[in-house]
Write a protein that holds these residues in place. Structure first.
Motif, PDB file in Angstrom:
ATOM      1  N   LYS A  73     -12.093  17.648   5.498  1.00  8.03           N
ATOM      2  CA  LYS A  73     -10.896  18.161   6.163  1.00  8.03           C
ATOM      3  C   LYS A  73     -11.137  19.631   6.484  1.00  8.03           C
ATOM      4  N   ASP A  74     -11.203  19.945   7.771  1.00  9.12           N
ATOM      5  CA  ASP A  74     -11.502  21.314   8.216  1.00  9.12           C
ATOM      6  C   ASP A  74     -12.815  21.808   7.607  1.00  9.12           C
ATOM      7  N   ASN A  75     -13.797  20.912   7.576  1.00  7.59           N
ATOM      8  CA  ASN A  75     -15.132  21.208   7.041  1.00  7.59           C
ATOM      9  C   ASN A  75     -15.138  21.442   5.528  1.00  7.59           C
ATOM     10  N   PHE A  76     -14.072  21.002   4.839  1.00  9.92           N
ATOM     11  CA  PHE A  76     -14.014  21.047   3.380  1.00  9.92           C
ATOM     12  C   PHE A  76     -14.152  19.626   2.847  1.00  9.92           C
ATOM     13  N   LEU A  77     -14.967  19.452   1.815  1.00  5.75           N
ATOM     14  CA  LEU A  77     -15.043  18.160   1.134  1.00  5.75           C
ATOM     15  C   LEU A  77     -13.835  18.026   0.214  1.00  5.75           C
ATOM     16  N   ILE A  78     -13.282  16.826   0.112  1.00  2.96           N
ATOM     17  CA  ILE A  78     -12.107  16.586  -0.718  1.00  2.96           C
ATOM     18  C   ILE A  78     -12.531  15.827  -1.982  1.00  2.96           C
ATOM     19  N   THR A  79     -12.232  16.405  -3.138  1.00  5.82           N
ATOM     20  CA  THR A  79     -12.561  15.780  -4.425  1.00  5.82           C
ATOM     21  C   THR A  79     -11.690  14.557  -4.662  1.00  5.82           C
ATOM     22  N   GLU A  80     -12.297  13.527  -5.257  1.00  7.24           N
ATOM     23  CA  GLU A  80     -11.560  12.339  -5.659  1.00  7.24           C
ATOM     24  C   GLU A  80     -11.483  12.276  -7.187  1.00  7.24           C
ATOM     25  N   ILE A  81     -10.561  11.455  -7.688  1.00  4.55           N
ATOM     26  CA  ILE A  81     -10.358  11.342  -9.137  1.00  4.55           C
ATOM     27  C   ILE A  81     -11.650  10.885  -9.817  1.00  4.55           C
ATOM     28  N   GLU A  82     -12.419  10.067  -9.155  1.00  7.31           N
ATOM     29  CA  GLU A  82     -13.685   9.589  -9.704  1.00  7.31           C
ATOM     30  C   GLU A  82     -14.623  10.750 -10.024  1.00  7.31           C
ATOM     31  N   ASP A  83     -14.603  11.802  -9.201  1.00  8.46           N
ATOM     32  CA  ASP A  83     -15.436  12.986  -9.436  1.00  8.46           C
ATOM     33  C   ASP A  83     -15.012  13.700 -10.721  1.00  8.46           C
ATOM     34  N   ILE A  84     -13.710  13.774 -10.955  1.00  5.25           N
ATOM     35  CA  ILE A  84     -13.197  14.416 -12.177  1.00  5.25           C
ATOM     36  C   ILE A  84     -13.582  13.592 -13.396  1.00  5.25           C
ATOM     37  N   GLU A  85     -13.455  12.269 -13.257  1.00  5.28           N
ATOM     38  CA  GLU A  85     -13.803  11.379 -14.367  1.00  5.28           C
ATOM     39  C   GLU A  85     -15.275  11.515 -14.738  1.00  5.28           C
TER      40      GLU A  85
ATOM     41  N   GLN B  81      -5.017  12.186 -19.505  1.00  6.70           N
ATOM     42  CA  GLN B  81      -4.764  12.972 -18.291  1.00  6.70           C
ATOM     43  C   GLN B  81      -5.265  12.252 -17.038  1.00  6.70           C
ATOM     44  N   ILE B  82      -6.468  11.644 -17.140  1.00  2.00           N
ATOM     45  CA  ILE B  82      -7.028  10.936 -15.975  1.00  2.00           C
ATOM     46  C   ILE B  82      -6.211   9.691 -15.655  1.00  2.00           C
ATOM     47  N   LYS B  83      -5.760   8.995 -16.688  1.00  2.00           N
ATOM     48  CA  LYS B  83      -4.910   7.813 -16.484  1.00  2.00           C
ATOM     49  C   LYS B  83      -3.619   8.205 -15.784  1.00  2.00           C
ATOM     50  N   GLN B  84      -3.049   9.309 -16.199  1.00  2.00           N
ATOM     51  CA  GLN B  84      -1.814   9.774 -15.560  1.00  2.00           C
ATOM     52  C   GLN B  84      -2.060  10.152 -14.109  1.00  2.00           C
ATOM     53  N   LEU B  85      -3.223  10.776 -13.850  1.00  2.00           N
ATOM     54  CA  LEU B  85      -3.568  11.125 -12.473  1.00  2.00           C
ATOM     55  C   LEU B  85      -3.642   9.888 -11.593  1.00  2.00           C
ATOM     56  N   LYS B  86      -4.345   8.863 -12.105  1.00  2.00           N
ATOM     57  CA  LYS B  86      -4.483   7.629 -11.337  1.00  2.00           C
ATOM     58  C   LYS B  86      -3.127   6.973 -11.104  1.00  2.00           C
ATOM     59  N   SER B  87      -2.283   7.018 -12.125  1.00  2.00           N
ATOM     60  CA  SER B  87      -0.958   6.415 -12.010  1.00  2.00           C
ATOM     61  C   SER B  87      -0.130   7.133 -10.955  1.00  2.00           C
ATOM     62  N   GLU B  88      -0.163   8.473 -10.989  1.00  4.60           N
ATOM     63  CA  GLU B  88       0.611   9.251 -10.017  1.00  4.60           C
ATOM     64  C   GLU B  88       0.081   9.060  -8.604  1.00  4.60           C
ATOM     65  N   THR B  89      -1.228   8.989  -8.475  1.00  5.07           N
ATOM     66  CA  THR B  89      -1.828   8.787  -7.144  1.00  5.07           C
ATOM     67  C   THR B  89      -1.466   7.415  -6.590  1.00  5.07           C
ATOM     68  N   SER B  90      -1.531   6.409  -7.473  1.00  3.85           N
ATOM     69  CA  SER B  90      -1.172   5.055  -7.061  1.00  3.85           C
ATOM     70  C   SER B  90       0.293   4.985  -6.652  1.00  3.85           C
ATOM     71  N   GLY B  91       1.163   5.671  -7.414  1.00  3.57           N
ATOM     72  CA  GLY B  91       2.598   5.684  -7.098  1.00  3.57           C
ATOM     73  C   GLY B  91       2.880   6.365  -5.781  1.00  3.57           C
ATOM     74  N   SER B  92       2.137   7.453  -5.505  1.00  3.85           N
ATOM     75  CA  SER B  92       2.336   8.187  -4.255  1.00  3.85           C
ATOM     76  C   SER B  92       1.938   7.346  -3.057  1.00  3.85           C
ATOM     77  N   GLN B  93       0.836   6.600  -3.218  1.00  4.64           N
ATOM     78  CA  GLN B  93       0.382   5.748  -2.120  1.00  4.64           C
ATOM     79  C   GLN B  93       1.367   4.609  -1.858  1.00  4.64           C
ATOM     80  N   THR B  94       1.931   4.041  -2.940  1.00  2.10           N
ATOM     81  CA  THR B  94       2.911   2.958  -2.791  1.00  2.10           C
ATOM     82  C   THR B  94       4.162   3.464  -2.086  1.00  2.10           C
ATOM     83  N   GLU B  95       4.603   4.675  -2.459  1.00  2.00           N
ATOM     84  CA  GLU B  95       5.794   5.264  -1.844  1.00  2.00           C
ATOM     85  C   GLU B  95       5.559   5.536  -0.364  1.00  2.00           C
ATOM     86  N   ALA B  96       4.313   5.999  -0.069  1.00  2.00           N
ATOM     87  CA  ALA B  96       3.985   6.288   1.334  1.00  2.00           C
ATOM     88  C   ALA B  96       3.972   5.022   2.166  1.00  2.00           C
ATOM     89  N   ASN B  97       3.553   3.907   1.566  1.00  2.00           N
ATOM     90  CA  ASN B  97       3.504   2.634   2.299  1.00  2.00           C
ATOM     91  C   ASN B  97       4.904   2.086   2.580  1.00  2.00           C
TER      92      ASN B  97
END
Length: 839
Positions: A699-711, A817-833
């Protein structure tokens, strides 16, 4: 005879010989108390001894009194003096040999026949004392990493024929052996005849005959002069350091005397033992210096009563064309003269033996000996595990020959386990090599399980075990391409393999970008060009060898990536003026150290990686080494893996990274230097994201980190975070955990005590390193020290901490913390859909 004369003429060395006492590394077992470990130190130069346990000390007369008393023959001081005098009177040769370097005796020998050896013996005694009085000579041997307390080294200051020592007989004897040259000169000041000193301003090594008498000298100039460095007395005779003992099984042959002296300082050589086999060293006089005397001594050694088949000559010549040609020439000569002898060669990594031992720990020579190459194909497995590699050809050749043999019906693989194993291993290696050949670097970087595949490839390149550590070191090293590169310090005990792992990681990088240093002087980092260290990888093999000024410069480079210094230069007219010098240092670095908390300021700026010193890791390494020597591991496959990883690194591009989850991952509160560690934690996440650049959104020549990278970052960095939390450094923690495992439970119930010998047996550490660890644990109050030094200390565990509980709690916290991140990300995607789309 006066007491002072007895002390001057009778050496402690001769007294020890009289009582058949042989010190090792200047140490003896004290005869005044039970002494399991030698604690009595003898100083043969100063004729003095002292026991570091009971405090007993004295001169040669006191030694005679004490030793005789300890054996049951109680001697008074007067009787000890008479005993010392009798040793001199009963051996006339002893009087001459032990009046070395004195004004009375230096030239007072009848110069005929064997007496000439006594003159040279007395001269060498004077040279020995002259070394202690010359600062330039001591600085030179220190620079060459020579220890004059172990070696027989003297110094010719050119003054031996002046002052009280001067006599007509001394002058004549010195001229006879060649120490003085009569060139018809006259001293302008005294108007007396003057002589040119041979070997002036040189350190001196004695050459000895078969009887152990000094018959000649080798001189090495301490002044850098390319035209004249090496000198020998006329009619050169003798061998350095002496003729080989007939019982010796392995004989190391060096090209030069200083190389030979360097090896004589290694403990295995001093103690005449390499594992269970006796080993000695002798020197040639250069690449053309295997003269008739040395050759005859080797032939006599080869043909002694002991079986010739068990004897081996190991060449250790310089790593240059002349040295290699000399090895080839003399190997063929010795093979003809001693047909049943085994011949091998050690390939030193630096210019010669002395330079190698200057730049490395002495343990490197043990490793080089283990990797020595045998020179003739007939020399195959004589019970020595080091020759196993000669039994097998390369895997490619062996695979073809094995398959041919199978098709010809020469043997049944189902019934021949050895060939079956080799064939199967060869096929697996061939398949894995083909797999990397058809993949391009970009295809490899697009794999779903990239880190796992990369880790396997690193192992294929020859780095065994240490799965998370090697991956972390790889990520640190490739950061040299970024604007904010990372730095790592590998910490472990001596001989644990810390230097090996950083060196092998460096091998995986594009070699044009790698700079390797054994030591860095105080001002060297300031003297590079402005961009010489830009986008480079610096490997420091031994951080312990750096002085404080060098460490300060390194810290500034790591923190600010630039060094600014005010220097003095000359203008065109030759006038001095001040100038501003800048060196920019965008580089990643890997260093190795045995010390934990010594470099705390540097460690705060670096990732700390502890070498895994467990028995399981040791077994992995040994298994790999044995397979490699046996020819089961394909060396070509290793090199192909290294080349492929280098291609991967070259295909990586620098990106800036955005981590949208950076505010949602928290480090534990009990970590030291949390601010800096948090920055380093985010940097590793960034490196993992960059490594996945072919798989991440931009995005604008920036790489975007994913949760997998943090894990992945949490898993890879976990041990390094533990080291930041733990009060003990990595190797000290592993040492303490071994003690707790064997003494912890018992200690809580029965207050069990243990000695350092118990700890040595349990942990497997060497005496010196073990004592350092015990002292550190006592200082930190993890252990309690009980008893007195003269009876031996005992220890008990006073603080039985639970690091495993800390580890478990930290893992659970990160997982939460990682589980909570995944949960929040999943919830955000569901809400967006659920939201309606508007076009």
């Amino acid at each position: 005879m006066e007491i002072s004369a007895i002390k001057e003429r009778l050496s402690l060395s001769e007294v020890l010989k009289y009582y058949h006492l042989e010190p090792k590394n200047s140490m003896l077992h004290c005869f005044y108390h039970e002494d399991r470990t030698a604690s009595l130190q003898v100083n043969l130069e100063k004729n003095f001894y002292k026991c570091h346990s009971c405090g007993k000390s004295g001169d040669v007369i006191q030694f005679i009194e004490d030793y005789e008393t300890s054996t049951g023959s109680v001697l008074s001081k007067h009787e000890a003096i008479k005993k010392a005098e009798s040793l001199l009177i009963n051996n006339g040769k002893l009087i001459i040999k032990n009046t070395r370097g004195t004004a009375e005796n230096l030239g007072q020998t009848d110069f005929s026949g064997e007496r000439s050896a006594l003159f040279l013996e007395n001269m060498f005694g004077y040279f020995r004392k002259a070394l202690y009085c010359s600062t330039p000579a001591k600085q030179y041997i220190e620079k060459r990493n020579l220890d004059n307390s172990i070696l027989e080294i003297g110094y010719n200051s050119g003054q031996f024929h002046h002052g009280e020592r001067k006599s007509e007989e001394l002058i004549n004897n010195a001229i006879e052996v060649g120490l003085l040259l009569d060139k018809g000169l006259i001293n302008n000041r005294t108007k007396e005849k003057a002589y040119q000193v041979f070997g002036n301003k040189c350190i001196v090594f004695p050459l000895k005959n078969k009887s152990g008498e000094i018959v000649s000298f080798y001189f090495r100039s301490i002044i850098d002069n390319n035209n004249s460095k090496h000198y020998y007395l006329k009619n050169r005779r003798g061998i350095y350091p002496g003729y080989p003992n007939k019982d010796t099984k392995k004989l190391i042959l060096t090209e030069a005397i200083i190389d030979c002296a360097s090896l004589l300082q290694i403990k295995e050589i001093i103690q005449k033992g390499c594992h269970t086999e006796l080993v000695e060293v002798i020197s040639c006089f250069g690449t053309n210096g295997l003269n008739e005397e040395i050759l005859q001594a080797i032939k006599n050694w080869c043909h002694s009563e002991q079986s010739e088949e068990s004897k081996e000559i190991i060449f250790c010549f310089d790593n240059d064309k002349a040295g290699k040609e000399a090895v080839k020439k003399y190997a063929e000569l010795l093979k003809q003269e001693c047909s049943n002898i085994t011949l091998s060669v050690v390939e030193v990594p630096n210019k010669d033996v002395n330079e190698t031992l200057q730049l490395h720990d002495e343990t490197i020579f043990t490793e080089l000996l283990e990797k020595r190459k045998f020179l003739f194909s007939s020399e195959i497995d004589k019970g020595d595990s080091l020759t196993l590699g000669r039994q097998f050809e390369s895997l490619d050749t062996q695979l073809k020959s094995a398959e041919s043999a199978k098709s010809a019906g020469f043997f049944d693989y189902a019934q021949n386990d050895k060939h079956s194993v080799i064939l199967n291993e060869a096929k697996r290696n061939e398949e894995s090599t083909k797999e990397t050949q058809w993949q391009s670097a970009t295809e490899f970087l697009q794999q779903k399980d990239l880190l796992k595949s990369l880790n396997q490839l690193i192992e294929q390149a020859g780095i065994i075990g240490e799965e998370n550590s090697r991956l972390l070191l790889f990520l640190i090293t490739i950061s040299y391409l970024n604007k904010s590169p990372l730095h790592g310090i590998v910490q472990g005990s001596s001989g644990s393999g810390k230097t090996h792992i950083i060196s092998r990681i460096a091998d995986l990088m594009p070699q044009e970008d790698v700079l390797r240093f054994t030591r860095i002087t105080e001002s060297s980092l300031y003297n590079w060009g402005e961009f010489d260290l830009f986008q480079k990888i610096i490997i420091i093999e031994d951080l312990d060898g750096l002085k404080e000024d060098a460490l300060y410069a390194l810290r500034e480079f790591i923190s600010n990536q630039v060094l600014r210094s005010s220097v003095t230069i000359k203008d065109k007219k030759g006038n001095n003026k001040s100038s501003h010098k800048i060196v920019k240092g965008q580089f990643s670095s890997l260093s190795a150290t045995t010390k934990g908390e010594t470099y705390e300021d540097n460690m705060n700026r670096s990732f700390i990686i502890a070498i895994n010193e467990s028995e399981e890791q040791t077994e992995k390494i040994i298994s790999y080494q044995n397979k490699r020597v046996a020819g089961i591991i394909d060396k070509n496959g290793e090199q192909k893996a290294i080349s492929f990883i280098q291609k991967i690194v070259r295909n990586l591009k620098h990106y800036e990274v955005i981590n949208p989850y950076a505010t949602q991952i928290q480090l534990p509160n009990n970590v030291k230097n949390k601010r800096r560690l948090n920055e380093m934690f985010q940097s590793i996440i960034k490196q993992i994201t960059i490594l996945h650049q072919y798989q991440r959104e931009t995005k604008d020549n920036f790489l975007i980190t994913e949760i997998e990278d943090i894990e992945n970052a949490v898993e890879i960095l976990f041990e390094s975070i533990i080291l930041k939390i733990d009060e003990l450094d990595g190797s000290l923690r592993q040492f303490f955990e071994k003690l707790k495992k064997h003494f912890g439970e018992k200690n809580r119930q029965n207050d069990t005590l243990f000695t350092r010998f118990d700890a040595m047996e349990i942990t497997g550490f060497k005496k010196s390193q073990l004592q350092v660890y015990l002292n550190d644990l006592v200082r930190l109050e993890y252990l309690k020290q009980i008893g007195f030094a003269n009876r031996g200390f005992k220890y008990k565990i006073s603080y039985n901490d639970n690091i495993q509980k800390v580890r478990k709690g930290l893992k659970e916290e990160f997982a939460k913390q990682i589980k909570q991140l995944k949960s929040e990300t999943s919830g955000s995607q569901t809400e967006a859909n659920r939201k309606p789309n508007h076009y």
